[in-house]
Design a protein around this motif. Structure first.
Motif, PDB file in Angstrom:
ATOM      1  N   LEU A   1      -5.114  -5.461  -8.004  1.00 19.29           N
ATOM      2  CA  LEU A   1      -5.802  -4.970  -6.840  1.00 19.29           C
ATOM      3  C   LEU A   1      -5.785  -5.346  -5.725  1.00 19.29           C
ATOM      4  O   LEU A   1      -6.020  -4.724  -4.496  1.00 19.29           O
ATOM      5  N   ASP A   2      -5.120  -6.508  -5.537  1.00 17.35           N
ATOM      6  CA  ASP A   2      -4.649  -7.072  -4.157  1.00 17.35           C
ATOM      7  C   ASP A   2      -3.323  -6.695  -3.621  1.00 17.35           C
ATOM      8  O   ASP A   2      -2.952  -6.973  -2.777  1.00 17.35           O
ATOM      9  N   ARG A   3      -2.874  -5.609  -4.379  1.00 17.22           N
ATOM     10  CA  ARG A   3      -1.540  -4.990  -3.794  1.00 17.22           C
ATOM     11  C   ARG A   3      -1.626  -3.304  -3.791  1.00 17.22           C
ATOM     12  O   ARG A   3      -0.663  -2.700  -3.419  1.00 17.22           O
ATOM     13  N   LEU A   4      -2.924  -3.082  -3.902  1.00 18.47           N
ATOM     14  CA  LEU A   4      -2.868  -1.419  -3.608  1.00 18.47           C
ATOM     15  C   LEU A   4      -3.520  -1.080  -2.541  1.00 18.47           C
ATOM     16  O   LEU A   4      -4.707  -1.548  -1.739  1.00 18.47           O
ATOM     17  N   LEU A   5      -2.994   0.003  -1.778  1.00 20.54           N
ATOM     18  CA  LEU A   5      -3.540   0.865  -0.605  1.00 20.54           C
ATOM     19  C   LEU A   5      -3.733   2.160  -1.126  1.00 20.54           C
ATOM     20  O   LEU A   5      -3.381   2.745  -2.278  1.00 20.54           O
ATOM     21  N   VAL A   6      -4.480   3.013  -0.183  1.00 22.96           N
ATOM     22  CA  VAL A   6      -4.748   4.416  -0.403  1.00 22.96           C
ATOM     23  C   VAL A   6      -4.347   5.083   0.791  1.00 22.96           C
ATOM     24  O   VAL A   6      -4.218   4.433   2.071  1.00 22.96           O
ATOM     25  N   GLU A   7      -3.953   6.259   0.624  1.00 22.84           N
ATOM     26  CA  GLU A   7      -3.497   7.090   1.909  1.00 22.84           C
ATOM     27  C   GLU A   7      -3.696   8.535   1.558  1.00 22.84           C
ATOM     28  O   GLU A   7      -3.735   8.949   0.377  1.00 22.84           O
ATOM     29  N   THR A   8      -3.379   9.546   2.497  1.00 21.25           N
ATOM     30  CA  THR A   8      -3.393  10.875   2.454  1.00 21.25           C
ATOM     31  C   THR A   8      -2.064  11.655   2.258  1.00 21.25           C
ATOM     32  O   THR A   8      -1.796  12.234   1.741  1.00 21.25           O
TER      33      THR A   8
END
Length: 260
Positions: free
Chosen positions: A199-206
């Protein structure tokens, strides 16, 4: 509860947003998307990318050459990329990498341009935004070559690859960003990999204007839609949306420290 999300990868300079940019940004704010990182795909278009970031307090940008453009863009050396990256609004190098699915540029040229960006990332101290499709082994090899020299950080954006690439990237300290693809019915294998991302390496994007998530599939994607992707990810990871938003925003600020 109010949330604060970051769209860690969008393309606001693309013509798709040419007529309603302010409305797009207003919808992002209404959806809890407080900040955006607009990504450069052609150094010859960098001025336009930078202008968008300059015009909005909540937008930052990168500088780089997408693998699709590797053959058509003029040669840009490490020193030039590093110099351009010194602008206060530039927080990353890329999008750069390898795309052996479309092969729009010769693979040798893609690798050369990617290696240049990796070195620019190391020397600038800014993270590299990596595009990798059907090129896991060469992506890992080139990133590991850079990582051995020290000072390399980055993110595998719009991740759709294998557990092998995910594990190798995480071992090098990289982050992994998920796009609307993770919501697609056909993305079961991707969701299996996604569950292994700390969870400390996760990003979100479009990756907008492309790849709108369910339930917006078929529409032009835009930064506000990252909320749909984040909601979906939170659900399958067993988190609340506010928790996922807090974690991915903190991760963004840790990786793109210049944007914080």
């Amino acid at each position: 509860m109010e949330i604060s999300l970051v769209d860690s990868h969008c393309h606001l300079d693309f013509d798709d947003f040419g007529t309603d940019m302010e409305a797009v940004l207003a919808r992002a704010k209404e959806s809890g998307v407080e900040r955006m990182l607009t990504i450069c795909t052609r150094v010859t278009k960098f001025d336009q990318v930078l202008a968008i970031a300059m015009a909005h307090d909540n937008i930052r940008c990168t500088v780089g050459i997408h693998p699709h453009e590797a053959e058509n863009e003029p040669d840009v050396d490490v020193a030039k990329l590093v110099e351009l990256s010194k602008h206060p609004k530039v927080v990353g190098i890329g999008e750069a990498g390898l795309d052996y699915f479309y092969d729009k540029s010769p693979r040798e040229r893609q690798q050369q341009v990617f290696a240049t960006h990796i070195e620019a990332s190391r020397l600038s101290g800014l993270p590299i935004v990596v595009h990798s499709r059907d090129a896991d082994e060469d992506t890992v090899r080139l990133l590991q070559d850079g990582a051995k020299k020290g000072g390399l950080t980055g993110v595998i954006h719009c991740f759709t690859s294998t557990q092998y690439l995910a594990d190798a990237a995480l071992e090098m300290g990289f982050y992994i960003s998920l796009s609307g693809i993770v919501t697609f019915k056909s993305a079961g294998a991707l969701r299996d990999v996604a569950k292994s991302i700390p969870l400390d390496r996760l990003l979100v994007e479009t990756d907008s204007p492309y790849l709108a998530p369910i339930p917006m599939r078929g529409k032009r994607n835009e930064p506000s839609f990252v909320r749909h992707t984040a909601t979906y990810i939170a659900d399958f990871l067993g988190l609340s949306l506010p928790d996922l938003a807090q974690k991915t925003t903190a991760n963004f600020d840790r990786l793109f420290a210049k944007a914080a």
